[in-house]
Design an enzyme around this catalytic site. Structure first.
Site, PDB file in Angstrom:
ATOM      1  N   ASP A  68       0.844  -1.182   0.000  1.00 12.93           N
ATOM      2  CA  ASP A  68       0.000   0.000   0.000  1.00 12.93           C
ATOM      3  C   ASP A  68       0.888   1.242   0.000  1.00 12.93           C
ATOM      4  O   ASP A  68       1.801   1.358   0.816  1.00 12.93           O
ATOM      5  CB  ASP A  68      -0.898  -0.010   1.238  1.00 12.93           C
ATOM      6  CG  ASP A  68      -2.069   0.947   1.092  1.00 12.93           C
ATOM      7  OD1 ASP A  68      -2.495   1.186  -0.046  1.00 12.93           O
ATOM      8  OD2 ASP A  68      -2.558   1.442   2.114  1.00 12.93           O
ATOM      9  N   HIS A 108      -4.304  13.891   0.517  1.00 12.28           N
ATOM     10  CA  HIS A 108      -4.561  12.997   1.652  1.00 12.28           C
ATOM     11  C   HIS A 108      -3.425  13.081   2.675  1.00 12.28           C
ATOM     12  O   HIS A 108      -3.670  13.232   3.876  1.00 12.28           O
ATOM     13  CB  HIS A 108      -4.713  11.552   1.165  1.00 12.28           C
ATOM     14  CG  HIS A 108      -4.741  10.540   2.272  1.00 12.28           C
ATOM     15  ND1 HIS A 108      -5.798  10.398   3.151  1.00 12.28           N
ATOM     16  CD2 HIS A 108      -3.820   9.613   2.661  1.00 12.28           C
ATOM     17  CE1 HIS A 108      -5.543   9.434   4.011  1.00 12.28           C
ATOM     18  NE2 HIS A 108      -4.348   8.938   3.746  1.00 12.28           N
ATOM     19  N   GLU A 161     -10.675   3.813   2.773  1.00 12.07           N
ATOM     20  CA  GLU A 161      -9.695   4.580   2.022  1.00 12.07           C
ATOM     21  C   GLU A 161      -9.957   4.336   0.543  1.00 12.07           C
ATOM     22  O   GLU A 161      -9.891   3.200   0.068  1.00 12.07           O
ATOM     23  CB  GLU A 161      -8.251   4.173   2.395  1.00 12.07           C
ATOM     24  CG  GLU A 161      -7.906   4.543   3.823  1.00 12.07           C
ATOM     25  CD  GLU A 161      -6.413   4.637   4.102  1.00 12.07           C
ATOM     26  OE1 GLU A 161      -5.644   3.857   3.498  1.00 12.07           O
ATOM     27  OE2 GLU A 161      -6.016   5.484   4.926  1.00 12.07           O
ATOM     28  N   GLU A 164      -8.930   4.115  -2.989  1.00  7.02           N
ATOM     29  CA  GLU A 164      -7.629   3.940  -3.638  1.00  7.02           C
ATOM     30  C   GLU A 164      -7.788   3.352  -5.040  1.00  7.02           C
ATOM     31  O   GLU A 164      -8.818   2.797  -5.403  1.00  7.02           O
ATOM     32  CB  GLU A 164      -6.722   3.025  -2.806  1.00  7.02           C
ATOM     33  CG  GLU A 164      -6.492   3.525  -1.386  1.00  7.02           C
ATOM     34  CD  GLU A 164      -5.336   2.827  -0.688  1.00  7.02           C
ATOM     35  OE1 GLU A 164      -4.473   2.230  -1.360  1.00  7.02           O
ATOM     36  OE2 GLU A 164      -5.301   2.877   0.556  1.00  7.02           O
ATOM     37  N   ASP A 223      -9.118   0.304   1.203  1.00 10.65           N
ATOM     38  CA  ASP A 223      -8.266  -0.219   2.272  1.00 10.65           C
ATOM     39  C   ASP A 223      -8.878   0.158   3.621  1.00 10.65           C
ATOM     40  O   ASP A 223      -8.538   1.174   4.232  1.00 10.65           O
ATOM     41  CB  ASP A 223      -6.863   0.382   2.129  1.00 10.65           C
ATOM     42  CG  ASP A 223      -5.831  -0.419   2.900  1.00 10.65           C
ATOM     43  OD1 ASP A 223      -5.922  -1.654   2.895  1.00 10.65           O
ATOM     44  OD2 ASP A 223      -4.932   0.200   3.514  1.00 10.65           O
ATOM     45  N   ARG A 278      -8.846   3.595  12.555  1.00 10.12           N
ATOM     46  CA  ARG A 278      -8.000   4.749  12.898  1.00 10.12           C
ATOM     47  C   ARG A 278      -7.528   4.732  14.344  1.00 10.12           C
ATOM     48  O   ARG A 278      -6.433   5.221  14.647  1.00 10.12           O
ATOM     49  CB  ARG A 278      -8.748   6.052  12.635  1.00 10.12           C
ATOM     50  CG  ARG A 278      -9.232   6.226  11.213  1.00 10.12           C
ATOM     51  CD  ARG A 278      -8.083   6.349  10.250  1.00 10.12           C
ATOM     52  NE  ARG A 278      -8.570   6.447   8.872  1.00 10.12           N
ATOM     53  CZ  ARG A 278      -7.805   6.301   7.807  1.00 10.12           C
ATOM     54  NH1 ARG A 278      -6.519   6.030   7.933  1.00 10.12           N
ATOM     55  NH2 ARG A 278      -8.301   6.394   6.598  1.00 10.12           N
ATOM     56  N   GLN A 282      -4.842   2.115  14.634  1.00 12.46           N
ATOM     57  CA  GLN A 282      -3.678   2.656  13.923  1.00 12.46           C
ATOM     58  C   GLN A 282      -2.914   3.686  14.761  1.00 12.46           C
ATOM     59  O   GLN A 282      -1.682   3.650  14.838  1.00 12.46           O
ATOM     60  CB  GLN A 282      -4.160   3.290  12.617  1.00 12.46           C
ATOM     61  CG  GLN A 282      -3.039   3.777  11.690  1.00 12.46           C
ATOM     62  CD  GLN A 282      -3.571   4.318  10.356  1.00 12.46           C
ATOM     63  OE1 GLN A 282      -4.762   4.226  10.073  1.00 12.46           O
ATOM     64  NE2 GLN A 282      -2.690   4.860   9.555  1.00 12.46           N
ATOM     65  N   LYS A 315      -4.893  -2.248   9.483  1.00 10.74           N
ATOM     66  CA  LYS A 315      -5.115  -2.357   8.042  1.00 10.74           C
ATOM     67  C   LYS A 315      -5.283  -3.807   7.607  1.00 10.74           C
ATOM     68  O   LYS A 315      -5.230  -4.090   6.408  1.00 10.74           O
ATOM     69  CB  LYS A 315      -3.903  -1.778   7.297  1.00 10.74           C
ATOM     70  CG  LYS A 315      -3.583  -0.343   7.670  1.00 10.74           C
ATOM     71  CD  LYS A 315      -4.413   0.646   6.862  1.00 10.74           C
ATOM     72  CE  LYS A 315      -3.828   2.035   6.957  1.00 10.74           C
ATOM     73  NZ  LYS A 315      -4.464   2.943   5.992  1.00 10.74           N
ATOM     74  N   THR A 366      -9.206  -5.588   2.769  1.00 16.18           N
ATOM     75  CA  THR A 366      -9.006  -4.633   1.688  1.00 16.18           C
ATOM     76  C   THR A 366      -9.890  -5.138   0.561  1.00 16.18           C
ATOM     77  O   THR A 366      -9.721  -6.269   0.109  1.00 16.18           O
ATOM     78  CB  THR A 366      -7.534  -4.611   1.243  1.00 16.18           C
ATOM     79  OG1 THR A 366      -6.731  -4.173   2.342  1.00 16.18           O
ATOM     80  CG2 THR A 366      -7.332  -3.682   0.053  1.00 16.18           C
ATOM     81  N   THR A 407      -4.761   6.708  -0.315  1.00 12.24           N
ATOM     82  CA  THR A 407      -6.033   7.403  -0.430  1.00 12.24           C
ATOM     83  C   THR A 407      -5.936   8.579  -1.402  1.00 12.24           C
ATOM     84  O   THR A 407      -4.974   9.328  -1.375  1.00 12.24           O
ATOM     85  CB  THR A 407      -6.467   7.924   0.947  1.00 12.24           C
ATOM     86  OG1 THR A 407      -6.448   6.831   1.854  1.00 12.24           O
ATOM     87  CG2 THR A 407      -7.863   8.517   0.897  1.00 12.24           C
ATOM     88  N   GLU A 463     -10.814  12.308   6.864  1.00 13.78           N
ATOM     89  CA  GLU A 463     -10.689  13.646   6.275  1.00 13.78           C
ATOM     90  C   GLU A 463     -12.046  14.323   6.116  1.00 13.78           C
ATOM     91  O   GLU A 463     -12.180  15.517   6.377  1.00 13.78           O
ATOM     92  CB  GLU A 463     -10.006  13.541   4.905  1.00 13.78           C
ATOM     93  CG  GLU A 463      -8.558  13.083   4.957  1.00 13.78           C
ATOM     94  CD  GLU A 463      -8.098  12.595   3.585  1.00 13.78           C
ATOM     95  OE1 GLU A 463      -7.627  13.417   2.804  1.00 13.78           O
ATOM     96  OE2 GLU A 463      -8.238  11.384   3.298  1.00 13.78           O
TER      97      GLU A 463
END
Lengths: 412, 412
Positions: B117, B124, B190, B192, B222, B226, B229, B242, B246, B338, B352
């Site tokens: 990734d 982002h 995310e 992507e 993905d 948060r 993380q 993560k 996915t 992202t 975001e």
């Protein structure tokens, strides 16, 4: 079982591979790649003997199918191999299928499905943290709660003996404004203990379940380019600095062979969350050493330590790996992270041994080392000492070759 | 070629899958998993028609063998499929092998060898950096020099439509002294763009070589926890946050189909090292959107952006991936990171969009969202708009289900 002996003469006395070990590898003696079992200085061509298991488990030169077959098959195979190699009655049928190790090339013992590298050695984490952030912030805030890990690159895992080409990469010195593309000048080893996952999982598993899923162990050298790492690793972790090569020892030492050597992980400095608590000893007492041989020169042992220094066991690492629901598969490889003892001569990387180059190591030939020089051969060794026998892993070795010349399109 | 038409009626007009697209998937209509090509609202059962290639390329339901066969075979297959589906003369032979998409379940289109990734979206990276470190240190020092990437977990990649179970994990609030083990309360998407590597490499490759190695593209979500993380990612990067899932879109849109939509990457704000410079346009102009549907409720589009926002193309990501000598293999999947635009309603993650929960999104049903709620279905969509036709990817969707109940051994 501990005083059992084999009719293979070289399996007695000073050997890494007595009847108590019986590790699994893949070899080629010139007649093609096959699955083998080490005994003394010989290799048993396992598919050729009356092993009592379905033939398709041995149909391709990799131990993945045996792993997938599960713990009952693992136990059956080990019991049968012990019988075949200790009972004189089997000698005449089995002996023709022994091949000398000296004439065989060892290949990757299994297909690495995915590779994860942990950071489970507290002395290493403390040393690295001290070097990079100072002694007051040495250990990250999460370290005593989480067996920290990150995903590595399975395609770069190679078997002992494979030459390792010094990587090129983006590097930036502390006084440089912009990065350069250049060969790594701070290429390093990491002395690690590798666990091989032998069974799949779905959803979260306990530490006990994790321990049952582990098929065996190898020594593991996670070659690391410290200068590439320093520039690339914020904020998403190491990437190209760890993707050149990871070398593993050629023999998978089974969990069963290591049973007598279980020890507890060190005392907790912070209570673990319940899902990480171990119901019994899941660490191991295995002596480790690192040797360095300059090209054409004499080998010197530069570090001695023990797997018992790991703060988190492989079972704890694996249990944590599944918390998010991450599916595990047979053939997954878990590196422990660098194993360092508390003393200077027990550190598992050159970064620590030379304290980031501030205290270069002196070698017997009068030269010094802060990091690896081209032509150096680095070798990891490990063995658990039983009563009258030794469970060894075989050498985990690799010579470092000069970096590839830059292609024109990569030159400034 | 752009005004070419198919004899499949539904391949004209408002469709993601006109004759110019011909993306590759794996489907099961109740008669087993097979390799298919989307055309209008139908799927061509490709192994059944006179494709002119060796049959073993289609012997297992995954596109890996075709990838491995190389760019000449890719071109041959695409030319032949175009002929079969546009020339009326083939209609009678081919039509019996069309299956309605409405009656088929889509499966993973290929075996993911390894998954990487990246973090190639500048808006982002700036947004996330601002949220976590403030506007003055938003972009990491290396960001304008390196297509930052980290290894992800291939075993957790799933095809669109697969439910996603909210993960449990270690979380620690800013005012908590110690972590708890709990369901993620900040579960996120995310948006992507995923590139599929179709050829292997050894040693370092150029951006041009990298572009040639890419087989095709998918949309990729993905899923990211948060809170897990934030606690785990220092110093070695994201891991369990993560690894839950996915999701990729079911159709591999080939590089060939996207040729007309190549655009340059944005202007460089810092000159790149030579190995990363692009000899031509390697980014794409593909409109993207994110939709959220609460359980039993109405779908709302919550973001619109474009792949052209990526600062580094997939070819640049792949070239960087090989700098250390890291071997790449067919079936490797590269997530772009992202993709966010410059406007608030063009951001590619809820982190975001809700500015870390400070500005919750309002949905048409009057509820708000800072992060994903149980039962929510998140869908990514993407299409390149040609003259009179559209190259679409099909939905990349997943519903989030409640976290698994903690087993007793994981409870406090």
């Amino acid at each position: 079982m501990t005083d059992q002996t084999s009719w293979v003469a070289s399996a007695q006395g000073d050997t890494d591979f007595p009847i108590q070990n019986l590790p699994y590898g893949v070899f080629d003696d010139g007649n093609g790649a096959r699955m083998g079992v080490a005994i003394g200085d010989m290799i048993l061509d396992v598919a050729k003997v009356d092993h009592g298991l379905p033939a398709d488990l041995f149909a391709e030169p990799a131990w993945n199918r045996v792993m997938e077959a599960g713990p009952e098959i693992w136990a059956k195979l080990r019991a049968r191999l012990t019988e075949l190699l200790s009972d004189e009655g089997h000698k005449s049928a089995v002996e023709p299928h022994l091949v000398p190790q000296s004439g065989a090339k060892m290949l990757m013992p299994f297909r690495v499905t995915e590779y994860t590298d942990f950071y489970a050695g507290k002395n290493h984490a403390t040393n690295v943290g001290t070097i990079f952030r100072g002694p007051e912030n040495a250990l990250p805030a999460n370290w005593l709660s989480i067996p920290i890990g990150y995903n590595g690159r399975a395609s770069s895992v190679v078997v002992s003996g494979t030459p390792v080409i010094r990587p090129n990469g983006q590097v930036k010195g502390p006084n440089e404004e912009l990065p350069r593309f250049a060969p790594s000048a701070r290429f390093d080893i990491e002395l690690e203990f590798g666990a091989i996952v032998g069974q799949p999982s779905e959803g979260m598993i306990s530490v006990s379940q994790a321990d049952e899923m582990i098929f065996g162990y190898v020594l593991l050298n996670d070659w690391s380019a410290r200068d590439i790492q320093a520039w690339e690793y914020v904020p998403l972790g190491p990437f190209q600095s760890k993707a050149t090569a990871t070398t593993i020892s050629p023999w998978i030492v089974t969990k069963a062979a290591l049973e007598p050597f279980r020890v507890n992980t060190p005392e907790r400095e912070r209570e673990l969350l319940p899902y990480l608590r171990e119901p019994g000893p899941m660490n191991y007492d295995i002596k480790l050493e690192v040797a360095l041989r300059p090209e054409g020169g004499e080998e010197a042992v530069i570090s001695r330590t023990n797997t018992s220094m790991l703060y988190y066991s492989a079972a704890q690492q694996l249990a944590h790996h599944t918390t998010s629901g991450c599916p595990m598969r047979a053939g997954d490889l878990l590196g422990s992270g660098t194993i360092s003892g508390t003393e200077k001569d027990s550190r598992g990387s050159l970064l620590e041994l030379s304290w980031s180059g501030k205290e270069p190591l002196e070698l017997p030939d009068g030269t010094t080392r802060s990091f690896i020089e081209d032509g150096d051969t680095l070798t990891l060794r490990g063995a658990a000492q039983g009563k009258g026998y030794r469970i060894g892993f075989g050498d985990c070795t690799g010579q470092v070759l000069p970096a590839r010349a830059l292609p024109d399109w990569a030159k400034e």
